[in-house]
Scaffold this motif. Structure first.
Motif, PDB file in Angstrom:
ATOM      1  N   LEU A   1       0.738  -1.187  -0.153  1.00 56.23           N
ATOM      2  CA  LEU A   1      -0.031   0.010  -0.003  1.00 56.23           C
ATOM      3  C   LEU A   1       0.772   1.107  -0.100  1.00 56.23           C
ATOM      4  O   LEU A   1       1.865   1.309   0.831  1.00 56.23           O
ATOM      5  N   VAL A   2       0.864   2.172  -1.012  1.00 63.17           N
ATOM      6  CA  VAL A   2       1.600   3.551  -1.060  1.00 63.17           C
ATOM      7  C   VAL A   2       0.546   4.590  -0.993  1.00 63.17           C
ATOM      8  O   VAL A   2      -0.392   4.714  -1.572  1.00 63.17           O
ATOM      9  N   LEU A   3       0.918   5.474   0.038  1.00 65.14           N
ATOM     10  CA  LEU A   3       0.260   6.758   0.171  1.00 65.14           C
ATOM     11  C   LEU A   3       1.052   7.824  -0.361  1.00 65.14           C
ATOM     12  O   LEU A   3       2.248   7.853  -0.081  1.00 65.14           O
ATOM     13  N   ASP A   4       0.499   8.761  -1.246  1.00 60.67           N
ATOM     14  CA  ASP A   4       1.368   9.895  -1.981  1.00 60.67           C
ATOM     15  C   ASP A   4       1.095  11.035  -0.996  1.00 60.67           C
ATOM     16  O   ASP A   4      -0.176  11.581  -1.136  1.00 60.67           O
ATOM     17  N   LEU A   5       1.966  11.549  -0.417  1.00 64.08           N
ATOM     18  CA  LEU A   5       1.600  12.659   0.403  1.00 64.08           C
ATOM     19  C   LEU A   5       2.336  14.017   0.204  1.00 64.08           C
ATOM     20  O   LEU A   5       3.180  14.110  -0.507  1.00 64.08           O
ATOM     21  N   SER A   6       1.871  14.966   0.852  1.00 65.17           N
ATOM     22  CA  SER A   6       2.591  16.456   0.582  1.00 65.17           C
ATOM     23  C   SER A   6       3.497  16.645   1.769  1.00 65.17           C
ATOM     24  O   SER A   6       4.304  17.664   1.432  1.00 65.17           O
ATOM     25  N   GLU A   7       3.594  15.986   2.731  1.00 68.89           N
ATOM     26  CA  GLU A   7       4.611  16.016   4.109  1.00 68.89           C
ATOM     27  C   GLU A   7       4.620  14.798   4.297  1.00 68.89           C
ATOM     28  O   GLU A   7       3.894  14.073   4.705  1.00 68.89           O
ATOM     29  N   ARG A   8       5.873  14.785   5.386  1.00 65.77           N
ATOM     30  CA  ARG A   8       5.988  13.489   6.184  1.00 65.77           C
ATOM     31  C   ARG A   8       5.281  13.570   7.538  1.00 65.77           C
ATOM     32  O   ARG A   8       5.123  14.319   8.243  1.00 65.77           O
ATOM     33  N   PRO A   9       4.163  12.520   7.524  1.00 66.66           N
ATOM     34  CA  PRO A   9       3.554  12.630   8.778  1.00 66.66           C
ATOM     35  C   PRO A   9       3.720  11.517   9.842  1.00 66.66           C
ATOM     36  O   PRO A   9       4.559  10.668   9.551  1.00 66.66           O
ATOM     37  N   GLY A  10       3.572  11.744  11.058  1.00 69.05           N
ATOM     38  CA  GLY A  10       3.774  10.691  12.116  1.00 69.05           C
ATOM     39  C   GLY A  10       2.479   9.586  11.795  1.00 69.05           C
ATOM     40  O   GLY A  10       1.459  10.033  11.029  1.00 69.05           O
ATOM     41  N   PHE A  11       2.909   8.246  12.249  1.00 70.13           N
ATOM     42  CA  PHE A  11       1.911   7.303  11.755  1.00 70.13           C
ATOM     43  C   PHE A  11       2.146   6.063  12.538  1.00 70.13           C
ATOM     44  O   PHE A  11       3.282   6.025  13.205  1.00 70.13           O
ATOM     45  N   LYS A  12       0.858   5.082  12.692  1.00 70.51           N
ATOM     46  CA  LYS A  12       0.936   4.227  13.694  1.00 70.51           C
ATOM     47  C   LYS A  12       0.257   2.820  12.705  1.00 70.51           C
ATOM     48  O   LYS A  12      -0.805   3.406  12.171  1.00 70.51           O
ATOM     49  N   ILE A  13       0.664   1.794  13.154  1.00 66.79           N
ATOM     50  CA  ILE A  13      -0.072   0.873  12.190  1.00 66.79           C
ATOM     51  C   ILE A  13      -0.270  -0.243  13.200  1.00 66.79           C
ATOM     52  O   ILE A  13       0.263  -0.781  14.144  1.00 66.79           O
ATOM     53  N   PHE A  14      -1.502  -0.842  13.185  1.00 68.62           N
ATOM     54  CA  PHE A  14      -1.829  -1.944  14.087  1.00 68.62           C
ATOM     55  C   PHE A  14      -2.879  -2.764  13.478  1.00 68.62           C
ATOM     56  O   PHE A  14      -3.607  -2.404  12.680  1.00 68.62           O
ATOM     57  N   ALA A  15      -2.906  -3.884  13.987  1.00 68.68           N
ATOM     58  CA  ALA A  15      -3.906  -4.867  13.142  1.00 68.68           C
ATOM     59  C   ALA A  15      -5.090  -5.220  14.209  1.00 68.68           C
ATOM     60  O   ALA A  15      -5.070  -5.063  15.456  1.00 68.68           O
ATOM     61  N   LEU A  16      -6.257  -5.622  13.619  1.00 74.25           N
ATOM     62  CA  LEU A  16      -7.410  -5.978  14.330  1.00 74.25           C
ATOM     63  C   LEU A  16      -8.137  -7.225  13.931  1.00 74.25           C
ATOM     64  O   LEU A  16      -7.921  -7.530  12.575  1.00 74.25           O
ATOM     65  N   ALA A  17      -8.690  -8.174  14.663  1.00 74.97           N
ATOM     66  CA  ALA A  17      -9.031  -9.311  14.308  1.00 74.97           C
ATOM     67  C   ALA A  17     -10.515  -9.468  14.094  1.00 74.97           C
ATOM     68  O   ALA A  17     -11.222  -8.480  14.559  1.00 74.97           O
ATOM     69  N   ASN A  18     -10.943 -10.282  13.478  1.00 74.51           N
ATOM     70  CA  ASN A  18     -12.658 -10.486  13.455  1.00 74.51           C
ATOM     71  C   ASN A  18     -13.186  -9.438  12.829  1.00 74.51           C
ATOM     72  O   ASN A  18     -13.832  -8.793  13.554  1.00 74.51           O
ATOM     73  N   PRO A  19     -13.266  -8.808  11.792  1.00 69.46           N
ATOM     74  CA  PRO A  19     -12.519  -9.464  10.675  1.00 69.46           C
ATOM     75  C   PRO A  19     -11.244  -9.257  10.734  1.00 69.46           C
ATOM     76  O   PRO A  19     -10.598  -7.961  11.339  1.00 69.46           O
ATOM     77  N   TYR A  20     -10.113  -9.930  10.006  1.00 67.84           N
ATOM     78  CA  TYR A  20      -8.778  -9.378   9.799  1.00 67.84           C
ATOM     79  C   TYR A  20      -8.775  -7.889   9.241  1.00 67.84           C
ATOM     80  O   TYR A  20      -9.248  -7.650   7.987  1.00 67.84           O
ATOM     81  N   ARG A  21      -7.940  -6.899   9.842  1.00 65.75           N
ATOM     82  CA  ARG A  21      -7.860  -5.624   9.425  1.00 65.75           C
ATOM     83  C   ARG A  21      -6.402  -5.184   9.882  1.00 65.75           C
ATOM     84  O   ARG A  21      -5.920  -5.489  10.804  1.00 65.75           O
TER      85      ARG A  21
END
Ligand SMILES: [Zn+2]
Length: 387
Positions: free
Chosen positions: A35-55
């Protein structure tokens, strides 16, 4: 699981520093989906997973989404569905529905170059269910979802005040709702409609009106109910528009709460509308009450009679303007209609998957006529609210 905790303050400062996302792209490779996001500037970000359903959820600061139309329909590889939008103030997000268990292999930012902004890249790899579940157990400090809202007692209205009608524009923010054949989003249709209903009721001058949201923001279903009760609502009207694979199907319908669904189709509709929190990437595990079957007590039973009474006032008014489905008043366990002491109905104004319905629901003129009809039904109901 946090794979990368971005600048701590970026989430809080989002309102001022407006980051633009120009595109969200999916690339499919042998062993990974990117997955690629084209941005205007560098953001802070966090990634996490959720189950039931898989996200997999990507949390960002406030984002100005300037992505091409049709982006919300993109999918491929492990990504079975994609949504983007505001989750709560200061916190936008992208939610990816996975077609099966998958884990984030890598996530990084490619710095911008002259003429091209930075790109945020997330690589998702196929995993076993066990491996996916292990990523959930990692310590995590995600942005707290606002799903835990206690149901407070309903506020009582003074007899001197006009009755209060709460209009609830369905979906919003990260949850677009149905997406129309022509690319319209249910969340925009319902918000536009709600503003017009508000104006129509105000111009008749007999009731006060409150909207559960007046902007493109996500609000959990439970909070919508809480807003109505905290404000002392006398009537709650949730506005929606449906979508279905068969594009010929059209027409509106009115729905009220019941333990047993009137038919299978309505049960499926309620299940779909009840998924809003899952769609937004709210972690519902541990919220048994959120998924428990609808329990009906005596207060609720009385309220349900009032709801049905309003539904019967609404059908003839709407029928003059919009094609209504056969048996226009149906029942099922809609979570947003669960206030035990506020008569509540959910209106599906039509199918955005049908061109004629979509055209009608995106036209300011026909929306104004529908709003006037709903305002008339509200007025008739309060003249004689006893079932
Ligand atoms: Zn809806």
């Amino acid at each position: 699981m946090i794979l990368f905790a971005g600048l701590c303050c970026a989430l809080a400062q989002g309102a001022e520093a407006e980051t633009v996302v120009h595109d969200i792209r999916i690339g499919i490779y042998n062993a990974k989906t990117r997955l690629v996001l084209d941005l205007s500037e560098r953001p802070g970000f966090k990634i996490f997973a959720l189950a039931n359903p898989y996200r997999i959820v990507l949390d960002l600061p406030d984002i100005n989404w300037r992505v091409p139309s049709g982006t919300a329909r993109r999918k491929g590889g492990l990504i079975a569905g994609l949504r983007y939008g505001q989750f709560q103030p200061g916190n936008s997000r992208v939610v990816m529905d996975l077609s099966g268990p998958g884990t984030v292999g890598k996530s990084f930012i490619i710095p911008g170059t002259k003429g091209r902004g930075p790109r945020l890249v997330i690589d998702i790899r196929k995993a076993t269910r066990q491996a996916f579940l292990t990523t959930l157990k990692a310590p995590r400090k995600a942005v707290a979802p606002r799903a835990k809202i206690p149901l407070q007692a309903k506020v009582k209205r003074s007899p001197l005040q006009k009755p209060l009608v709460v209009i609830d524009p369905g979906h919003g923010g990260i949850d677009p709702g149905a997406i129309g054949v022509g690319g319209s989003f249910e969340k925009h249709v319902t918000l536009g409609m709600a503003h017009q209903i508000r104006r129509a009721i105000m111009s008749l001058g007999r009731q006060r009106v409150l909207l559960t949201r007046s902007r493109d923001v996500f609000i959990p279903l439970r909070r919508r109910v809480a807003i109505a009760r905290a404000a002392g609502a006398d009537l709650f009207v949730s506005i929606h528009a449906d979508s279905i694979a068969n594009h010929r199907v059209r027409g509106g319908g009115i729905y009220t709460l019941s333990e047993n669904s009137s038919d299978e189709e309505t049960a499926a509709l309620a299940a779909k509308e009840n998924r809003s929190d899952v769609i937004a990437g709210v972690n519902l595990s541990g919220h048994d009450d959120e998924v428990a079957s609808i329990l009906i007590d005596l207060t609720q039973r009385e309220t349900m009679n009032y709801s049905a009474h309003f539904a019967s006032a609404l059908v003839p008014e709407l029928r003059q303007l919009i094609h209504m489905r056969r048996k226009p008043h149906r029942f099922a366990g809609f979570r947003v209609l669960k206030a035990p002491d506020v008569p509540s109905v959910l209106v599906e104004l039509g199918y955005l998957s049908n061109r004629r319905d979509e055209k009608m629901l995106t036209s300011a003129k026909s929306r104004a006529a529908i709003a006037t009809a709903i305002a008339r039904a509200v007025n008739n109901y309060f003249k004689n609210p006893k079932p």
